[in-house]
Design a protein around this motif. Structure first.
Motif, short mmCIF file in Angstrom:
data_model
loop_
_atom_site.label_atom_id
_atom_site.label_comp_id
_atom_site.label_asym_id
_atom_site.label_seq_id
_atom_site.Cartn_x
_atom_site.Cartn_y
_atom_site.Cartn_z
N PHE A 1 -28.19 4.97 1.98
CA PHE A 1 -29.26 5.78 2.17
C PHE A 1 -30.29 4.62 2.83
N HIS A 2 -31.43 4.72 3.70
CA HIS A 2 -31.96 4.06 4.19
C HIS A 2 -33.60 3.86 3.85
N TRP A 3 -33.53 3.10 4.26
CA TRP A 3 -35.48 2.94 4.49
C TRP A 3 -36.04 1.81 5.20
N ILE A 4 -37.44 1.12 5.44
CA ILE A 4 -37.50 -0.45 5.93
C ILE A 4 -38.05 -1.15 4.86
N SER B 1 -29.98 -0.68 4.23
CA SER B 1 -29.03 0.62 4.06
C SER B 1 -28.51 0.34 2.49
N PHE B 2 -28.08 0.98 1.70
CA PHE B 2 -27.51 1.36 0.52
C PHE B 2 -26.47 2.17 0.67
N SER B 3 -25.01 1.18 0.54
CA SER B 3 -23.77 2.60 0.67
C SER B 3 -23.81 3.26 -0.62
N ILE B 4 -23.77 4.70 -0.52
CA ILE B 4 -23.43 5.13 -2.20
C ILE B 4 -22.54 5.24 -2.99
N LYS C 1 -33.78 -3.69 20.24
CA LYS C 1 -34.94 -4.91 20.38
C LYS C 1 -37.01 -3.98 21.00
N GLU C 2 -36.49 -2.67 21.92
CA GLU C 2 -37.91 -2.04 22.25
C GLU C 2 -38.35 -1.38 20.59
N ILE C 3 -37.46 -1.47 19.84
CA ILE C 3 -38.36 -0.54 18.30
C ILE C 3 -38.98 -1.67 17.24
N LEU C 4 -37.97 -3.01 17.64
CA LEU C 4 -38.87 -4.33 16.58
C LEU C 4 -39.93 -4.79 17.07
N LEU C 5 -40.02 -4.68 18.58
CA LEU C 5 -41.27 -5.53 19.36
C LEU C 5 -41.88 -4.21 19.09
N TYR C 6 -41.78 -2.53 19.05
CA TYR C 6 -42.82 -1.35 19.14
C TYR C 6 -43.30 -1.57 17.75
N PHE C 7 -42.36 -2.45 16.44
CA PHE C 7 -42.63 -2.83 15.06
C PHE C 7 -43.34 -3.43 15.03
N VAL C 8 -43.54 -4.76 15.65
CA VAL C 8 -44.31 -5.86 14.90
C VAL C 8 -45.40 -5.92 14.90
N GLY C 9 -46.22 -5.36 13.64
CA GLY C 9 -47.93 -5.58 12.99
C GLY C 9 -47.92 -4.35 12.76
N GLN C 10 -47.21 -3.16 12.92
CA GLN C 10 -47.17 -1.83 12.35
C GLN C 10 -46.95 -1.08 10.75
N ALA C 11 -48.69 -1.01 10.94
CA ALA C 11 -48.14 -0.64 8.67
C ALA C 11 -47.95 0.91 8.72
N TYR C 12 -47.82 1.52 10.31
CA TYR C 12 -46.89 3.62 9.57
C TYR C 12 -45.40 3.46 10.24
N VAL C 13 -44.63 2.87 9.88
CA VAL C 13 -43.31 2.82 9.70
C VAL C 13 -42.21 3.29 9.06
N GLY C 14 -41.49 4.14 8.92
CA GLY C 14 -40.77 5.06 8.14
C GLY C 14 -39.55 5.51 9.22
N VAL C 15 -38.69 6.00 8.10
CA VAL C 15 -37.38 6.70 7.86
C VAL C 15 -37.08 8.00 7.49
N SER C 16 -36.41 8.79 8.87
CA SER C 16 -36.22 10.11 8.27
C SER C 16 -34.38 10.07 9.37
N VAL C 17 -34.19 11.30 8.67
CA VAL C 17 -33.14 12.43 8.79
C VAL C 17 -32.93 13.84 10.14
N LEU C 18 -33.26 14.07 10.95
CA LEU C 18 -33.30 14.99 11.85
C LEU C 18 -31.91 15.70 12.41
N ASP C 19 -30.94 16.41 12.43
CA ASP C 19 -30.80 17.14 12.62
C ASP C 19 -29.02 16.33 12.99
#
Length: 463
Positions: free
Chosen positions: A294-297, A311-314, A326-344
């Motif tokens: 399982f995964h979450w922020i 992550s949490f191993s089942i 690094k791009e994601i970490l920089l974009y995440f800085v200070g953002q309130a709306y950050v989430g995780v999902s599974v696509l394909d």
């Protein structure tokens, strides 16, 4: 005169010789045809004997003809469908199983009434898993479960629609949900055609009833009650543990984390939460389950602007961390709306940024699980009318279905003057509105794959 007589005699002798030759040829031809027919008959008998030997070695078969009765057992260990005394066509059980495993769930439920043999075949656990393997790769078996309560109503309704294409308005079906006497009904997460739902009399019930529901076969069971109370930020994850051969439900919030193994039948607390990290679950509808975890922020307790992918191993029931680019970490800085999902079948993270009324949403996809360099930007949406985007499903053509708070510019100006916070949501696609569900209100949805898996078979304590 003599010459004429000699000529006639010669002609007569020639004709007689020709007649004899024709007669000999016809007799030889008859003999040849006779032996040819005999050889064919012997070959046919030999072929029939070989087929009978094969059938004995292969065991019971299915004998299908046109007729009124279908697959009725006979003393010769064959199953026959007779119709107007037509010749029988033989099918082995494996062929019948392969054909049936490609049919929709509703059709298979109707076929269970055909005969005892078909009922036993369709109810067999091996057949159910074989059918589900086909369904996972079939776009027509992908469905979307929606629970909705309009503002003028005080009760949730459940709907199901196909995900084979973006336009699904015509095929929406209202479902008869379990415990319909309870007005509040919400789908929390799904796995292998099974959905975890919570049911209650009031919206914010701290101890709702937990159900495991298969909406395809309309079967459900009541799950044990968790130890801790439900809070606003509680999120659920549901997955299959291939090591233990069991399904598990993870329930986490800012206060505690619990896990339910269906074979055990009770919730257990998980006390090994990563030190210095608090869960950030506001922009995650359910815990993303992929690659057995399982995964979450998570956000740092010491630096609130710093995020990580927890992550949490089942199977091991241990926490870990998936590296972000690094791009994601920089974009995440200070953002309130950050989430995780599974696509394909791949892990995705999304983030939202808003500056002076301008809003942009960005989605990244992890192509190679656990490899930092394999993160790539999948989608960017720039629309000031969209608030709080939650990805739900990706269509075959790459179009994205997501939940969001959608407020047109004219309404947004009115709300900003009255200082009213946006409420209610819709499902949309990146290119335009999701036509079926534009009415605002309390709205939840989970994508799932149709299956024949029975909740009762996974939870023996219920019986």
């Amino acid at each position: 005169m003599k010459s004429n007589c000699h000529g006639k005699l010669a002609n007569r002798q020639g004709q007689q010789m020709m007649m004899m030759m024709v007669k000999k040829y016809s007799i030889a031809n008859k003999i040849k045809v006779k032996y040819s027919i005999r050889n064919r008959r012997e070959a046919a008998r030999k072929f029939i004997r070989q087929q009978k030997k094969k059938k004995k070695n292969l065991g019971p078969s299915l004998q299908i003809c046109k007729g009124k009765s279908i697959l009725e057992p006979s003393n010769s260990h064959t199953y026959q469908m007779d119709v107007d005394q037509a010749p029988a066509v033989h099918f082995e059980e494996g062929i019948i199983m392969n054909i049936l495993s490609r049919l929709p769930v509703r059709t298979l439920h109707q076929f269970k009434c055909v005969s005892k043999f078909w009922n036993a075949l369709i109810s067999d656990p091996y057949f159910k898993m074989k059918h589900f393997k086909h369904a996972k790769n079939d776009r027509n078996s992908q469905k979307f479960l929606i629970t909705q309560m309009l503002r003028h109503e005080n009760k949730f309704s459940s709907y199901c629609c196909p995900l084979s294409s973006v336009q699904m308005a015509e095929d929406t079906e209202k479902l008869a949900r379990p415990l319909s006497s309870k007005p509040f009904f919400r789908a929390m997460c799904a796995c292998d055609g099974l959905v975890v739902v919570i049911v209650s009399d009031i919206m914010d019930d701290p101890r709702p009833i937990h159900l495991l529901w298969n909406p395809s076969i309309r079967e459900s069971i009541v799950l044990p009650a968790p130890e801790s109370e439900k809070v606003y930020s509680t999120r659920y994850g549901f997955g299959y543990d291939s090591i233990s051969g069991d399904y598990k439900i993870l329930r986490t919030c800012s206060v505690s984390t619990e896990i339910l193994a269906l074979n055990d039948g009770f919730w257990r607390k998980i006390d090994k939460h990563p030190h210095g990290v608090r869960d950030s679950l506001f922009s995650t509808s359910s815990l993303a389950f992929v690659h057995g975890a399982f995964h979450w922020i998570g956000r740092s307790d010491y630096y609130s602007r710093v995020c990580s992918l927890v992550s949490f191993s089942i199977s091991k029931e241990m926490y870990g961390e998936i590296p972000l680019s690094k791009e994601i970490l920089l974009y995440f800085v200070g953002q309130a709306y950050v989430g995780v999902s599974v696509l394909d079948g791949m892990l995705c993270v999304n983030s939202a940024i808003g500056l002076g009324g301008f809003r942009a949403f960005k989605l990244w996809l992890l192509k190679d699980y656990g490899v930092e360099e394999s993160w790539s930007a999948l989608l960017t949406i720039e629309d000031p009318s969209i608030h709080r985007l939650l990805p739900k499903y990706r269509f075959a053509d790459g179009e994205l279905l997501f939940y969001c708070i959608y407020i047109p510019s004219c309404v947004r100006r009115t709300l900003s003057r009255k200082k009213i916070l946006p409420c209610g949501g819709v499902f949309r696609t990146a290119s335009g509105p999701f036509v079926s569900w534009l009415q605002a209100g309390l709205l939840y949805g989970e994508a799932f794959t149709e299956s024949l898996i029975s909740p009762k078979s996974l939870f023996p304590q219920e019986s």
